[in-house]
Structures are given as C-alpha cells and as structure tokens.
Write a protein that holds these residues in place. Sequence first.
Motif, PDB file in Angstrom:
ATOM      1  N   THR A  42       0.985  -1.389  -0.167  1.00  0.00           N
ATOM      2  CA  THR A  42       0.087   0.059  -0.050  1.00  0.00           C
ATOM      3  C   THR A  42       0.895   1.279  -0.152  1.00  0.00           C
ATOM      4  O   THR A  42       0.506   2.173  -0.375  1.00  0.00           O
ATOM      5  CB  THR A  42      -0.780   0.044   1.425  1.00  0.00           C
ATOM      6  OG1 THR A  42      -0.492  -0.063   2.480  1.00  0.00           O
ATOM      7  CG2 THR A  42      -2.088  -1.031   1.132  1.00  0.00           C
ATOM      8  N   SER A  95      -3.673   7.753  17.885  1.00  0.00           N
ATOM      9  CA  SER A  95      -4.732   6.969  18.086  1.00  0.00           C
ATOM     10  C   SER A  95      -5.144   6.180  18.900  1.00  0.00           C
ATOM     11  O   SER A  95      -6.249   5.775  19.278  1.00  0.00           O
ATOM     12  CB  SER A  95      -4.642   5.950  16.697  1.00  0.00           C
ATOM     13  OG  SER A  95      -3.254   5.115  17.180  1.00  0.00           O
ATOM     14  N   TRP A 107      -7.381   2.442  11.385  1.00  0.00           N
ATOM     15  CA  TRP A 107      -7.751   3.361  10.418  1.00  0.00           C
ATOM     16  C   TRP A 107      -7.285   4.863  10.642  1.00  0.00           C
ATOM     17  O   TRP A 107      -6.727   5.389   9.593  1.00  0.00           O
ATOM     18  CB  TRP A 107      -9.472   3.504  10.295  1.00  0.00           C
ATOM     19  CG  TRP A 107     -10.138   2.528   9.498  1.00  0.00           C
ATOM     20  CD1 TRP A 107     -10.792   1.426  10.175  1.00  0.00           C
ATOM     21  CD2 TRP A 107      -9.846   2.266   8.164  1.00  0.00           C
ATOM     22  NE1 TRP A 107     -11.170   0.689   9.051  1.00  0.00           N
ATOM     23  CE2 TRP A 107     -10.625   0.976   7.951  1.00  0.00           C
ATOM     24  CE3 TRP A 107      -9.205   2.892   7.266  1.00  0.00           C
ATOM     25  CZ2 TRP A 107     -10.906   0.438   6.707  1.00  0.00           C
ATOM     26  CZ3 TRP A 107      -9.302   2.283   5.897  1.00  0.00           C
ATOM     27  CH2 TRP A 107     -10.195   1.047   5.724  1.00  0.00           C
ATOM     28  N   ILE A 108      -7.202   5.220  11.879  1.00  0.00           N
ATOM     29  CA  ILE A 108      -6.393   6.459  11.855  1.00  0.00           C
ATOM     30  C   ILE A 108      -4.997   6.435  11.513  1.00  0.00           C
ATOM     31  O   ILE A 108      -4.477   7.354  11.030  1.00  0.00           O
ATOM     32  CB  ILE A 108      -6.608   6.957  13.497  1.00  0.00           C
ATOM     33  CG1 ILE A 108      -8.111   7.113  13.743  1.00  0.00           C
ATOM     34  CG2 ILE A 108      -5.719   8.114  13.830  1.00  0.00           C
ATOM     35  CD1 ILE A 108      -8.562   7.496  15.132  1.00  0.00           C
ATOM     36  N   PHE A 111      -4.841   6.080   7.718  1.00  0.00           N
ATOM     37  CA  PHE A 111      -5.179   7.342   6.944  1.00  0.00           C
ATOM     38  C   PHE A 111      -4.128   8.349   7.143  1.00  0.00           C
ATOM     39  O   PHE A 111      -3.727   8.987   6.111  1.00  0.00           O
ATOM     40  CB  PHE A 111      -6.549   7.771   7.222  1.00  0.00           C
ATOM     41  CG  PHE A 111      -6.838   9.089   6.768  1.00  0.00           C
ATOM     42  CD1 PHE A 111      -7.460   9.152   5.263  1.00  0.00           C
ATOM     43  CD2 PHE A 111      -6.719  10.231   7.337  1.00  0.00           C
ATOM     44  CE1 PHE A 111      -7.617  10.045   4.650  1.00  0.00           C
ATOM     45  CE2 PHE A 111      -7.103  11.459   6.750  1.00  0.00           C
ATOM     46  CZ  PHE A 111      -7.641  11.365   5.228  1.00  0.00           C
ATOM     47  N   HIS A 114      -0.474   7.242   5.507  1.00  0.00           N
ATOM     48  CA  HIS A 114      -0.503   7.413   4.110  1.00  0.00           C
ATOM     49  C   HIS A 114      -0.779   8.556   3.498  1.00  0.00           C
ATOM     50  O   HIS A 114      -0.421   8.951   2.452  1.00  0.00           O
ATOM     51  CB  HIS A 114      -1.480   6.347   3.690  1.00  0.00           C
ATOM     52  CG  HIS A 114      -1.246   4.948   3.715  1.00  0.00           C
ATOM     53  ND1 HIS A 114      -1.300   4.089   4.945  1.00  0.00           N
ATOM     54  CD2 HIS A 114      -0.532   4.298   2.805  1.00  0.00           C
ATOM     55  CE1 HIS A 114      -0.621   3.013   4.476  1.00  0.00           C
ATOM     56  NE2 HIS A 114      -0.334   2.902   3.443  1.00  0.00           N
ATOM     57  N   ALA A 115      -1.311   9.754   4.275  1.00  0.00           N
ATOM     58  CA  ALA A 115      -1.483  11.060   3.735  1.00  0.00           C
ATOM     59  C   ALA A 115      -0.246  11.528   3.497  1.00  0.00           C
ATOM     60  O   ALA A 115       0.184  12.367   2.567  1.00  0.00           O
ATOM     61  CB  ALA A 115      -2.408  11.912   4.837  1.00  0.00           C
TER      62      ALA A 115
END
Length: 129
Positions: A42, A95, A107-108, A111, A114-115
């Motif tokens: 990813t 998180s 998810w936190i 996200f 990956h930002a």
Amino acid sequence: MTNRRAWLTLMFITGFCSLVYELAMAQLLAGITGNVFGRFATTLGVYVFGLGLGSILFEPKNEQRDGRLFFKAEVALFIVGLASPFLFVGIHHYSSVVTDDPDSRSWIVLFGTHAIIFATGFISGFELP
C-alpha cells in the motif's frame, strides 16, 4: 551539454533519495502496524499515485522558474522526510489516546501515515519532468 548532464545527475540523485524515503516510511509503518507485505504494497501504491499526480500537475515554463521550483520541492521533501518518522509515531500514539477500538485506531494510523506518504510522492513528482 554539461548543463543538461548536471540536471540529469541531480534528478537521478534526488529521485533515488525519494525512493529511499518511500522505503524507509514503508519499513517504519510495517514496524508500527506489523503487516510487512501489506504495508509495503500500500505504501508503494500510495507513493507512486502521488508521484504520478505530482508529475502531471507540474507545468514546465522556463529553466529559471523550474530550478526554483525544484529547490522548493527539495526543501519540502527534506522537511517531510525529516518529520515523517516523528509524525508516524505521533499518529500511532494519538490513535491510542483517542479511541480504544482497535479498528478505529488502525484506520487513524493508516489514513494519517498514508497522507504523509502521498505528500512525499506528490512533492517528488515535481522532480520528474
């Protein structure tokens, strides 16, 4: 001819450094989340997506303007690259403070990290043209 060779050498070196950033971020993220193969896949996908988008949005005008933009992109990459390990660990800590739900924490982390990876790829995209 030497000016062109200098530009190509400079772009090769900075492109190599950007790939090192991407691999280091993938390794750090794999260490934080534990899923090595998934994180590398990813991370590579998000990085390359940002890289492509950054190179598409770059519009070459003239050599002097492009040189300034290249320098600004390198400074931004330096800042993001230097701050990213601290940001990754900070996002992971944040998180765990915000929620007790493992899925929400995951998810936190994904996200947020990956930002940062996308931003690195996007800024690196300005180096390509």
